[in-house]
Design an enzyme around this catalytic site. Structure first.
Site, PDB file in Angstrom:
ATOM      1  N   ASP A 134       0.791  -1.234   0.000  1.00 14.58           N
ATOM      2  CA  ASP A 134       0.000   0.000   0.000  1.00 14.58           C
ATOM      3  C   ASP A 134       0.827   1.290   0.000  1.00 14.58           C
ATOM      4  O   ASP A 134       1.807   1.414   0.743  1.00 14.58           O
ATOM      5  CB  ASP A 134      -0.879   0.069   1.249  1.00 14.58           C
ATOM      6  CG  ASP A 134      -1.779  -1.132   1.417  1.00 14.58           C
ATOM      7  OD1 ASP A 134      -1.768  -2.015   0.545  1.00 14.58           O
ATOM      8  OD2 ASP A 134      -2.481  -1.185   2.442  1.00 14.58           O
ATOM      9  N   GLU A 160     -10.593  -1.883   4.118  1.00 15.47           N
ATOM     10  CA  GLU A 160      -9.233  -1.400   4.355  1.00 15.47           C
ATOM     11  C   GLU A 160      -9.026  -0.043   3.673  1.00 15.47           C
ATOM     12  O   GLU A 160      -9.781   0.351   2.794  1.00 15.47           O
ATOM     13  CB  GLU A 160      -8.190  -2.392   3.816  1.00 15.47           C
ATOM     14  CG  GLU A 160      -8.103  -3.689   4.590  1.00 15.47           C
ATOM     15  CD  GLU A 160      -6.910  -4.525   4.189  1.00 15.47           C
ATOM     16  OE1 GLU A 160      -6.201  -4.986   5.098  1.00 15.47           O
ATOM     17  OE2 GLU A 160      -6.675  -4.720   2.975  1.00 15.47           O
TER      18      GLU A 160
END
Length: 486
Positions: free
Chosen positions: A25, A202
Site C-alpha cells: 500500500d 481497508e
C-alpha cells in the site's frame, strides 16, 4: 538483500517500484518543498509480505523517483508499521514544532501500529520536511482494543477548522470518522457502512473532488476491500456524497468501481496539493502478489492520476449519473520515437514502455452481437510471446479486454479480463482509448478517464506495440515510445 537493478526484464520504467524487497500500500502521501513524498508498506528483508515498515521515495514530477530507504521503522520484531497518511501541520496545532522549524517542514505522519495484541493509531513527526521522523511519546493516540482497526487517512476540514480522520474498523465493515484540534486527542463522531463487504474494509480515503464543467464539488469516499471484489481478490470502490466535517452522507449506496482491472488497490491521494486531487494505488492483487515471477523485488505503484468527477455520464440510454474520471500524469518529455495516423500502427521501444492514444469510430458499431470484429492491441517480444488487449463493441456498448494467457501459471491470475464501456452517445458511439504500457503493467483510460482498467502482465523483453482493427472500424491515433526514468 542486495539492491536490484532497474533494467530487469519485467521491471517497469515509468512506474515506481521498490529498490528491492516487497512493497504494497501507498502511505503518507504529502507534497511540500517542491517534492511529492511517497511512503509505502515495505518489507526490505524478503520478496513476500512480512512485517512492514514505511519505505520512502520522492519526486519532483510524479514520474522520476528517488529512493530514501526506511522512513518509519518497527520498534520491535513483531510490530508492523501499517498504512496511514501524512499532513503538513503549518500552524503547529500538534505542538511538535518550535519557531526554528519552517512551516513547510512540519510533517506529521499518522499510522497504524500493528502487533499480535492490537492495532492502534499513532503519530510520528518530522522537522526536516518528511525525511526523518520521531515517534510521539504519547502514542497511541487512538486505541479501541481491536486487532482490526487500521489505515488512518487524516486531512484538515476548512469549514469546521478541525482535523478529520477516516479509519477502517475492518471486520465491522465500518469506516469510522474522528475529529481533533491537535492531532493528539480524537473524538469519534460518525461511521459509514455500505457497498461491497467482501472479507474486510481497508485503506479508506475521503476527498473533495471538482465536478468538471461546473462550479460544483462533491465528496468521494474510497473504500478498499480484500478479498471479495467481483473480479476476485482486492480492489477499490467509491461512494459519492456530501461531508459536513463529521458525517459523510452518500447520494446513494451504489457501488462504483474506481478501477475495473485486477491490479489497483489501496488508492490514496496526496495532501497539500491545493485544488488538484492527485492519487495512485498499489498495482497488484493479494490473490497472487507473493508469487509473481519477479526476483529481487515485487510490486509497483500505478502512475499518478489527477482525479475529478463528471456529471451526466450515460450509463444507459435512460439513466445518467456522476462518474470518477482519472487522467494519468505522464510527462510528455518522456516521449521518444512516435508514429501517427490510421491503423495499423506499429512501433518498437528500447525500454519496453509506450504511451498510445486512439479514437475509434465506425459504421453501425455494435449493431450485431454475433459480429466478432474488434480493435486489437498487441504487445510482444522477439520470440512472439505477447499480451493481447482491445475493444469489441456490442449493441449495449463495448467491452475492453485483456488476455493474460501463458504469462504466469497461477490459478487466480485470470487469463481474460474485460471492462464494460458505455459510449457517451449511444446513437453515435465513439471510443477514446489512452494507454500506458510499461513492461510489467498496462493502464488503460477510456473516454477521457471515465473507465480505468489496470492490469499487471509478465512478458519479458516485450518491445513492440501493434494496433490493428477490422475494416468496420475507423481508428486514428498515435503511439509514443517512452524513455526510462531510472
Amino acid at each position: 538483500m542486495a539492491v536490484s537493478r532497474y533494467d530487469e526484464p519485467i521491471r517497469p520504467q515509468v512506474h515506481y517500484s521498490p529498490p528491492y524487497g516487497f512493497m504494497n500500500d501507498p502511505n503518507g502521501m504529502v507534497y511540500t518543498n517542491g517534492l511529492y513524498h511517497l511512503f509505502y508498506q515495505w518489507n526490505p528483508k524478503d520478496t513476500v509480505a512480512g512485517v512492514p515498515q514505511w519505505g520512502h521515495a520522492t519526486s519532483e514530477d510524479l514520474v522520476h523517483w528517488k529512493n530514501h530507504g526506511v522512513a518509519i521503522a518497527s520498534t520491535t520484531e513483531d510490530e508492523g508499521v501499517f498504512s496511514g497518511s501524512a499532513i503538513l501541520d503549518v500552524d503547529n496545532t500538534s505542538g511538535f514544532f518550535d519557531g526554528s522549524v519552517k512551516p513547510e517542514d512540519r510533517v506529521v505522519a499518522i499510522f497504524t501500529s500493528n502487533t499480535p495484541e492490537k492495532q492502534t493509531q499513532n503519530l510520528a513527526y518530522s522537522t526536516d520536511g518528511g525525511f526523518n521522523f520521531t515517534r510521539y511519546s504519547g502514542n497511541p493516540v487512538i486505541d479501541v482494543n481491536s486487532t482490526q482497526f487500521r489505515d488512518p487517512k487524516v486531512f484538515f476540514h476548512e469549514d469546521t477548522g478541525k482535523w478529520v480522520m477516516v479509519v477502517a474498523k475492518s471486520f465491522d465493515y465500518e469506516i469510522a470518522f474522528y475529529t481533533s484540534s491537535d492531532l493528539k486527542n480524537w473524538e469519534q463522531v460518525s461511521t459509514f457502512t455500505g457497498g461491497l463487504y467482501g472479507y474486510q474494509y481497508e485503506v479508506p480515503d475521503l476527498v473533495k473532488l471538482p465536478v468538471v464543467g461546473t462550479s460544483e464539488y462533491k465528496w468521494v469516499l474510497f473504500v478498499s476491500i480484500n478479498p471479495g471484489m467481483p473480479l476476485g481478490g482486492s480492489g477499490t470502490q467509491y461512494f459519492i456524497g456530501d461531508f459536513d466535517g463529521e458525517t459523510f452522507k452518500p447520494d446513494d449506496y451504489v457501488v462504483r468501481m474506481a478501477d475495473f482491472g485486477k491490479d489497483w488497490y489501496a488508492a490514496q491521494t496526496w495532501s497539500n496539493t491545493g485544488d488538484d486531487v492527485l492519487g495512485l494505488a498499489w498495482a497488484s492483487n493479494w490473490q497472487y502478489t507473493n508469487e509473481v515471477p519477479t526476483k529481487a523485488w515485487r510490486s509497483c505503484m500505478s502512475v499518478a492520476r489527477q482525479m475529478a468527477l463528471k456529471k451526466n455520464v450515460k450509463y444507459n440510454p435512460g439513466y445518467a449519473g456522476y462518474s470518477l474520471i482519472q487522467e494519468p500524469l505522464i510527462n510528455k518529455e518522456l516521449r521518444a520515437d512516435s508514429c501517427h495516423g490510421n491503423t495499423p500502427l506499429s512501433l518498437k521501444s528500447e525500454t519496453g514502455a509506450f504511451e498510445f492514444r486512439i479514437n475509434i469510430t465506425g459504421k453501425d458499431l455494435g449493431s450485431d452481437n454475433t459480429d466478432p470484429s474488434s480493435v486489437r492491441i498487441t504487445i510482444s517480444n522477439s520470440t512472439g510471446h505477447r499480451t493481447l488487449l482491445g475493444l469489441r463493441p456490442f449493441d449495449t456498448g463495448a467491452h475492453f479486454f485483456i488476455d493474460r494467457s501463458n504469462q504466469f501459471e497461477h490459478p487466480l491470475f485470470n487469463e481474460k479480463i474485460s471492462a464494460y464501456v458505455n459510449p457517451d452517445d449511444n446513437d453515435n458511439p465513439v471510443y477514446d482509448i489512452h494507454g500506458i504500457v510499461d513492461r510489467g503493467i498496462i493502464e488503460i483510460f477510456i473516454n477521457n478517464g471515465t473507465i480505468a482498467f489496470t492490469n499487471t502482465v509478465f512478458v519479458a523483453d516485450a518491445d513492440k506495440l501493434l494496433i490493428e482493427a477490422d475494416e468496420k472500424f475507423t481508428v486514428n491515433g498515435e503511439i509514443h515510445s517512452l524513455k526510462g526514468t531510472w
